[in-house]
Scaffold this motif. Structure first.
Motif, PDB file in Angstrom:
ATOM      1  N   CYS A   1       0.764  -1.114  -0.090  1.00 63.99           N
ATOM      2  CA  CYS A   1      -0.437  -0.177   0.432  1.00 63.99           C
ATOM      3  C   CYS A   1       1.277   0.612   0.452  1.00 63.99           C
ATOM      4  O   CYS A   1       0.535   2.277  -0.112  1.00 63.99           O
ATOM      5  CB  CYS A   1      -0.724  -0.030   1.316  1.00 63.99           C
ATOM      6  SG  CYS A   1      -0.126   0.787   2.810  1.00 63.99           S
ATOM      7  N   GLY A   2       2.389   1.268   0.498  1.00 62.80           N
ATOM      8  CA  GLY A   2       3.250   2.344   0.785  1.00 62.80           C
ATOM      9  C   GLY A   2       2.521   3.183   1.648  1.00 62.80           C
ATOM     10  O   GLY A   2       3.140   4.979   1.619  1.00 62.80           O
TER      11      GLY A   2
ATOM     12  N   CYS B   1       5.250  -6.540   3.206  1.00 65.37           N
ATOM     13  CA  CYS B   1       6.218  -6.079   2.635  1.00 65.37           C
ATOM     14  C   CYS B   1       8.023  -7.068   2.900  1.00 65.37           C
ATOM     15  O   CYS B   1       8.954  -7.709   2.371  1.00 65.37           O
ATOM     16  CB  CYS B   1       7.013  -4.198   3.398  1.00 65.37           C
ATOM     17  SG  CYS B   1       5.821  -3.555   1.496  1.00 65.37           S
TER      18      CYS B   1
ATOM     19  N   CYS C   1       3.631   3.048   4.786  1.00 59.30           N
ATOM     20  CA  CYS C   1       5.018   3.348   5.462  1.00 59.30           C
ATOM     21  C   CYS C   1       6.390   3.234   4.218  1.00 59.30           C
ATOM     22  O   CYS C   1       6.262   3.022   3.392  1.00 59.30           O
ATOM     23  CB  CYS C   1       4.712   2.847   6.661  1.00 59.30           C
ATOM     24  SG  CYS C   1       5.544   0.713   6.218  1.00 59.30           S
TER      25      CYS C   1
ATOM     26  N   LYS D   1       5.142  -1.483   9.039  1.00 60.27           N
ATOM     27  CA  LYS D   1       3.333  -1.492   9.559  1.00 60.27           C
ATOM     28  C   LYS D   1       2.858  -2.708   9.423  1.00 60.27           C
ATOM     29  O   LYS D   1       2.342  -2.937   9.898  1.00 60.27           O
ATOM     30  CB  LYS D   1       2.757  -0.535   9.403  1.00 60.27           C
ATOM     31  CG  LYS D   1       2.633   0.676   9.829  1.00 60.27           C
ATOM     32  CD  LYS D   1       1.490   1.510  10.040  1.00 60.27           C
ATOM     33  CE  LYS D   1       2.073   3.690   9.913  1.00 60.27           C
ATOM     34  NZ  LYS D   1       2.666   3.758  11.806  1.00 60.27           N
ATOM     35  N   CYS D   2       3.070  -3.161   8.541  1.00 54.90           N
ATOM     36  CA  CYS D   2       2.754  -4.703   8.562  1.00 54.90           C
ATOM     37  C   CYS D   2       3.427  -5.997   7.668  1.00 54.90           C
ATOM     38  O   CYS D   2       4.505  -5.857   7.867  1.00 54.90           O
ATOM     39  CB  CYS D   2       1.502  -5.091   7.928  1.00 54.90           C
ATOM     40  SG  CYS D   2       1.398  -4.932   5.873  1.00 54.90           S
TER      41      CYS D   2
HETATM   42  S1  SF4 Z   1       4.713  -2.930   5.041  1.00 48.06           S
HETATM   43 FE1  SF4 Z   1       2.408  -2.797   4.787  1.00 48.06          FE
HETATM   44  S2  SF4 Z   1       1.649  -0.920   5.939  1.00 48.06           S
HETATM   45 FE2  SF4 Z   1       3.517  -0.459   5.168  1.00 48.06          FE
HETATM   46  S3  SF4 Z   1       4.040  -0.084   2.915  1.00 48.06           S
HETATM   47 FE3  SF4 Z   1       3.749  -2.454   2.909  1.00 48.06          FE
HETATM   48  S4  SF4 Z   1       2.258  -3.249   2.969  1.00 48.06           S
HETATM   49 FE4  SF4 Z   1       1.675  -0.823   3.640  1.00 48.06          FE
END
Ligand code: SF4
Ligand SMILES: Cc1cc2nc3c(=O)[nH]c(=O)nc-3n(C[C@H](O)[C@H](O)[C@H](O)COP(=O)(O)O)c2cc1C
Length: 413
Positions: A333-334, A382, A336, A378-379
């Protein structure tokens, strides 16, 4: 192979025409048993069964419910995660199409255990027909006193609403899913706070995978001890596997946790060609090679959501890396900075690999990106993307660096 406990073989997907007859024959025996017990006894039963979440992260379900139960806030929610956007995952769809009351019964039992009055089923955007049938089913349940006013006993209301996702894999991540239900962009917000404390609408929330909920009635029916007798140490109960790719009979297969990859592939009709590797728990999971064929599919070994994508030896690891990278880059989603930076490194490095860069430094660069996303992203999207690609490079280095060595390679022919 013993008799299936979660699968309903030879059953067609329910339709609007068949749903009432199906519902009328459903016994709700587990719910009846659960409602006769105090909430904490139900939770203790789930804990004793050793059930771990079937959505990927394998968190202990009983512990999750206890955390929600113990919150001072009185408004709580139950959410079934049916986003199922992982490539190669389709077992939740199977359950929702053929035996949705098992899932809804699990949600009703959860509502009793954590004292929730509202539940949501969050469906993949492709699952339009399932959503329509579930709406009909819930209407039938309301008309027959199974949902709505006093559904959990006098003065204990509980109802369930459907929500369909927009097209986004990341919206299956629990905090993104809450955002989507609340009408916002489906982007992860990070944890803490954990959903058990502040989840949907900022309230304590028991969010579980569809198959996790379907496993709950089974625990009440078999008893914790009976349930835990299935499987092996630390990995209890039956599990649904979505087996796809280069196998002769792809589909949803039920086996006790702990089955070996070899035995599972035999149940899928065997590998079509020579086995090269499998992605266990899908592309965001782990890479299993021929050396892992006799390894047990357990929680400890990363069985995750049970998606198993099989590749035969006609597949080049470079081709797989490109496909995975395209998927993850498109789906992240970009939100973070570490995630964005990690995916840029991944995309750049894979392009360099295709242009002939040497595999070892490419692997090191992506591993560094992984360390960054795992520490500060954040999740888990990635971090998963940047974990699987170096594993493919390490397992099959001979499939990379083709552009810089074609002369030597072809010269040797
Ligand atoms: S780690 Fe999660 S929140 Fe962060 S950019 Fe990747 S998908 Fe988005
Ligand atoms: C990118 C991403 C996608 C996810 N998609 C799903 C999904 O489709 N279904 C699911 O149950 N869990 C998914 N999860 C895991 C959920 O965040 C959450 O852990 C799960 O719904 C909890 O249920 P369980 O404890 O029963 O496994 C995803 C996680 C991530 C990081």
């Amino acid at each position: 192979m013993s008799a299936p406990l979660l699968l309903v073989p030879h059953t067609e997907a329910l339709t609007d025409a068949s749903v009432a007859a199906y519902a009328a024959h459903y016994r709700f025996a587990a719910l009846t048993r659960a409602l006769a017990l105090p909430p904490l006894s139900v939770i203790a039963e789930i804990e004793a069964a050793g059930l771990r979440g079937r959505g990927g992260a394998a968190f202990p379900t009983g512990r999750k419910w206890r955390l929600v139960h113990d919150q001072p806030e009185r408004e709580r929610y139950v959410v079934a995660n049916g986003e199922e956007g992982e490539p190669g995952a389709f077992k939740d769809r199977y359950l929702l199409e053929r035996d949705p009351l098992r899932v809804l019964e699990g949600m009703l039992i959860a509502a009793h255990a954590v004292s929730a009055r509202t539940g949501f089923v969050y469906l993949n955007h492709h699952y339009r027909a399932i959503g329509a049938v579930l709406e009909s089913l819930c209407a039938w349940l309301r008309a027959n006193g199974r949902l709505g006013r006093d559904a959990l006993g006098a003065g204990r209301d509980f109802d369930i609403e459907m929500r369909r996702a927009r097209a986004a894999y990341v919206s299956g991540e629990e905090t993104a899913l809450f955002q989507a239900i609340e009408g916002r962009r489906a982007e992860p917000t990070g944890r803490p706070p954990f959903p058990t404390e502040r989840g949907l609408f900022g309230k304590p929330t028991a969010i579980n995978n569809v198959e996790t909920f379907a496993s709950i009635p089974l625990i009440l029916e078999l008893g914790a001890r009976g349930y835990a007798a299935i499987g092996c140490d630390g990995s209890y109960g039956p599990k649904l596997f979505s087996v796809s790719g280069d196998v002769r009979a792809p589909g949803v297969i039920e086996e006790p946790l702990g089955v070996t990859l070899r035995a599972l592939l035999a149940r899928a009709g065997g590998v079509d060609g020579a086995f090269k590797c499998a992605f266990v728990s899908g592309p965001s999971g782990t890479l299993w090679t021929a050396a892992d064929l006799d390894r047990a599919l357990t929680i400890e070994h990363g069985v995750g959501n049970g998606a198993v994508i099989v590749c035969n030896d006609t597949r080049s690891a470079l081709e797989l890396v490109r496909a995975l990278t395209d998927f993850f880059v498109a789906e992240h989603c970009g939100r973070c900075l570490p995630g964005r930076a990690g995916m840029q490194t991944l995309a750049r490095t894979v392009a360099a690999l295709e242009a002939g860069a040497a595999p070892a430094p490419a692997r090191a660069a992506i591993e560094q990106a992984h360390a960054l996303t795992a520490a500060a992203g954040k999740c888990a999207l990635c971090p998963s993307a940047t974990a699987i690609v170096p594993k493919l490079i390490a397992a099959f280095p001979e499939d990379f660096g083709a552009a810089v060595v074609p002369h030597e390679r072809h010269g040797a022919d």
